[in-house]
Design a protein around this motif. Structure first.
Motif, short mmCIF file in Angstrom:
data_model
loop_
_atom_site.label_atom_id
_atom_site.label_comp_id
_atom_site.label_asym_id
_atom_site.label_seq_id
_atom_site.Cartn_x
_atom_site.Cartn_y
_atom_site.Cartn_z
N THR A 38 1.08 -1.09 -0.46
CA THR A 38 0.05 -0.32 0.00
C THR A 38 1.13 1.31 0.15
OG1 THR A 38 -1.53 -0.91 0.93
CG2 THR A 38 -1.82 1.06 1.35
N LEU A 39 0.51 1.91 -1.20
CA LEU A 39 1.58 3.71 -1.25
C LEU A 39 0.77 4.57 0.09
CD1 LEU A 39 2.97 3.18 -4.44
CD2 LEU A 39 3.65 2.19 -2.46
N PRO A 40 0.27 4.72 1.31
CA PRO A 40 0.59 5.67 1.48
C PRO A 40 -0.09 7.53 1.42
CG PRO A 40 2.23 5.43 2.66
CD PRO A 40 1.71 4.15 1.30
N ARG A 41 0.59 8.11 0.21
CA ARG A 41 0.90 8.82 -0.10
C ARG A 41 1.66 8.85 -1.34
NH1 ARG A 41 4.15 8.70 4.24
NH2 ARG A 41 2.75 9.57 5.68
N PRO A 42 1.21 10.29 -1.88
CA PRO A 42 1.81 10.21 -3.75
C PRO A 42 3.09 10.34 -3.49
CG PRO A 42 0.52 12.33 -2.72
CD PRO A 42 0.45 11.52 -1.84
N VAL A 43 4.54 9.85 -4.30
CA VAL A 43 5.13 10.27 -4.98
C VAL A 43 5.31 11.16 -5.45
CG1 VAL A 43 7.52 9.38 -6.12
CG2 VAL A 43 5.20 7.77 -4.68
N GLU A 44 6.44 12.72 -4.50
CA GLU A 44 6.10 13.78 -5.52
C GLU A 44 8.15 13.79 -5.26
OE1 GLU A 44 4.67 16.70 -2.84
OE2 GLU A 44 1.92 15.89 -2.91
N ALA A 45 8.61 13.67 -5.19
CA ALA A 45 10.48 13.95 -5.23
C ALA A 45 10.56 12.30 -5.94
CB ALA A 45 10.57 14.67 -4.34
N ASN A 46 11.93 12.26 -4.10
CA ASN A 46 12.50 10.97 -4.79
C ASN A 46 12.39 9.75 -3.47
OD1 ASN A 46 13.84 12.81 -3.04
ND2 ASN A 46 15.82 11.87 -3.10
N ALA A 47 11.31 10.27 -2.71
CA ALA A 47 11.10 9.06 -1.97
C ALA A 47 9.36 8.26 -2.30
CB ALA A 47 11.17 9.96 -0.24
N VAL A 48 9.60 7.41 -1.91
CA VAL A 48 8.79 5.98 -1.75
C VAL A 48 8.33 5.35 -0.41
CG1 VAL A 48 7.37 4.40 -3.33
CG2 VAL A 48 9.33 5.73 -4.34
N PHE A 49 6.82 5.51 0.39
CA PHE A 49 6.49 5.44 1.25
C PHE A 49 5.91 4.25 1.32
CE2 PHE A 49 8.19 9.64 2.69
CZ PHE A 49 8.57 9.20 3.68
N ALA A 50 5.55 3.12 2.19
CA ALA A 50 4.72 1.82 1.61
C ALA A 50 5.00 1.62 2.93
CB ALA A 50 5.51 1.20 0.67
N ILE A 51 3.10 0.43 2.48
CA ILE A 51 3.07 -0.15 3.83
C ILE A 51 3.30 -1.31 3.92
CG2 ILE A 51 0.83 -0.27 5.75
CD1 ILE A 51 0.36 2.42 5.11
N ILE A 52 4.15 -2.37 4.31
CA ILE A 52 3.98 -3.54 4.09
C ILE A 52 4.00 -4.32 5.30
CG2 ILE A 52 4.85 -3.48 1.72
CD1 ILE A 52 7.61 -3.87 2.73
N PRO A 53 3.57 -5.99 5.13
CA PRO A 53 4.53 -6.76 6.44
C PRO A 53 5.78 -6.97 6.89
CG PRO A 53 2.32 -8.06 4.25
CD PRO A 53 2.99 -6.53 4.04
N ALA A 54 5.49 -6.83 8.16
CA ALA A 54 6.75 -6.14 9.12
C ALA A 54 7.71 -7.83 8.30
CB ALA A 54 6.87 -5.96 10.01
N ASP A 55 7.15 -8.71 8.36
CA ASP A 55 8.51 -9.81 7.76
C ASP A 55 8.94 -9.99 6.79
OD1 ASP A 55 5.55 -10.56 6.48
OD2 ASP A 55 5.62 -12.52 8.00
N ALA A 56 8.19 -9.44 5.68
CA ALA A 56 8.31 -8.93 4.18
C ALA A 56 9.15 -8.37 4.28
CB ALA A 56 7.55 -8.92 3.21
#
Length: 358
Positions: free
Chosen positions: A289-307
């Motif tokens: 899941t990408l919780p916010r748009p990518v506006e510069a050079n950072a990508v934030f993602a929500i993923i399972p901790a074990d993965a």
């Protein structure tokens, strides 16, 4: 000529942990070599630092004064100290780098009180500034004096020139100054397709911390007094903060390489484009899941901790928020000036493989 140094890493290895991981841009390395040899006056009285003033004025206006320092924390602390008396305070987002990632340096070294504001996206507005900018004249309260913002923010979001101007105009009406942490200002300007001064001088910023390390320099940042009347004692603060480089020519010539032409823009566009490619590549992977748009050079993602833990064995990156719950974690993936399409595609394949294995 030989050296006893040994290469101790694989130069083909790339990570998505921070743009600080990247090496020195070849054009910057060439500039450092160009400045080598012979003797030059130390402590900033060299010909390269003299030339640097003209380069910064070309970008930020004739009033700009540039003070090279070693690193970003120092740039921020020296900037803020120049605008604040000991009884004054800095209003900043709760997520600001000065608040979360500088080891308390503004408080410990600068003696500054930080007035933190929770924000949904890492950005301040005039209304959010007012939540902490009050109590003027109250002897029992640290006096708000500076509003500090970051562009790009720590959440990867961007301020437009109009948004910065709205904050700056409001701060100035309150008798306050505006500081901009520009560790990634090149990424912001490239993404918004505006000149650097549109996000700073023209928007009313008083003092800028201009970042170099994250965009391909070996070391060095610059405190830029855009409104010299707002910044006091910068030459002395830089020295007492242990940031006056003896061989400053090697800091200054890097910024000449970066800003004398379009290297800053080429590098920022590459990093930004690779972040968009990364986001597009992982967006449809089940479990990401990408919780916010990518506006510069950072990508934030929500993923399972074990993965995330398995994936980190193949590519380095950091957890951003471990309090998501439900076995999930928010991670941050950063792209740098030297991130390639092949790097991104290899990482996307690794993400897909780890999720298939889950």
């Amino acid at each position: 000529m030989t050296t006893d140094a040994v290469r101790r890493h694989d130069p083909a290895t790339k990570a998505f942990a921070s743009d600080n991981y990247a090496g020195v841009h070849p054009e910057v390395m060439e500039a450092i070599a160009l400045a080598n040899g012979g003797h030059q006056v130390p402590y900033g009285d060299d010909v390269y630092t003299e030339a640097l003033q003209g380069i910064f004025r070309a970008h930020f206006g004739e009033q700009a004064e540039a003070f090279p320092v070693f690193n970003g924390t120092a740039a921020n602390v020296v900037s803020l100290r120049s605008m604040c008396a000991h009884w004054e305070a800095v209003v900043c987002p709760e997520t600001a780098h000065i608040n979360t990632d500088e080891g308390g340096a503004p408080e410990v070294t600068g003696g500054l009180k930080l007035l933190q504001v929770p924000t949904p996206d890492g950005k301040l507005t005039p209304e959010l500034v007012d939540r902490r900018a009050w109590g003027f004249g109250d002897v029992h309260r640290a006096q708000p004096k500076v509003v500090s913002i970051s562009n790009a923010t720590e959440l990867g979001t961007l301020y437009t020139p109009a948004e910065i101007k709205a904050v700056a105009d409001h701060a100035h009406e309150l008798g306050m100054f505006v500081h901009l942490d520009g560790s990634r200002i090149t990424n912001a300007a490239a993404a918004l397709d505006v000149p650097l001064r549109a996000l700073t001088t023209d928007a009313g910023v008083d003092v800028l911390s201009f970042g170099g390390t994250k965009i391909g320099l070996m070391f060095g940042e610059v405190v830029v007094a855009l409104n010299p009347a707002a910044a006091h004692g910068l030459p002395y603060l830089r020295k007492t903060s242990m940031q006056l480089a003896s061989k400053m020519r090697f800091v200054s010539v890097q910024f000449e390489a970066l800003l004398g032409g379009d290297l800053w823009l080429r590098s920022a566009r590459q990093a930004n484009a690779m972040a968009r490619r990364l986001a597009d590549g992982v967006r449809d992977i089940a479990g990401v899941t990408l919780p916010r748009p990518v506006e510069a050079n950072a990508v934030f993602a929500i993923i399972p901790a074990d993965a995330a833990d398995r994936l980190r064995k193949r590519f380095r990156f950091y957890n951003w928020d471990e309090q998501i719950g439900g076995g999930l974690v928010e991670v941050r993936w950063m792209c740098a000036y030297d991130t390639t399409e092949e790097d991104v595609d290899a990482f996307v394949r690794a993400v897909a493989e780890e999720f298939r294995a889950a």
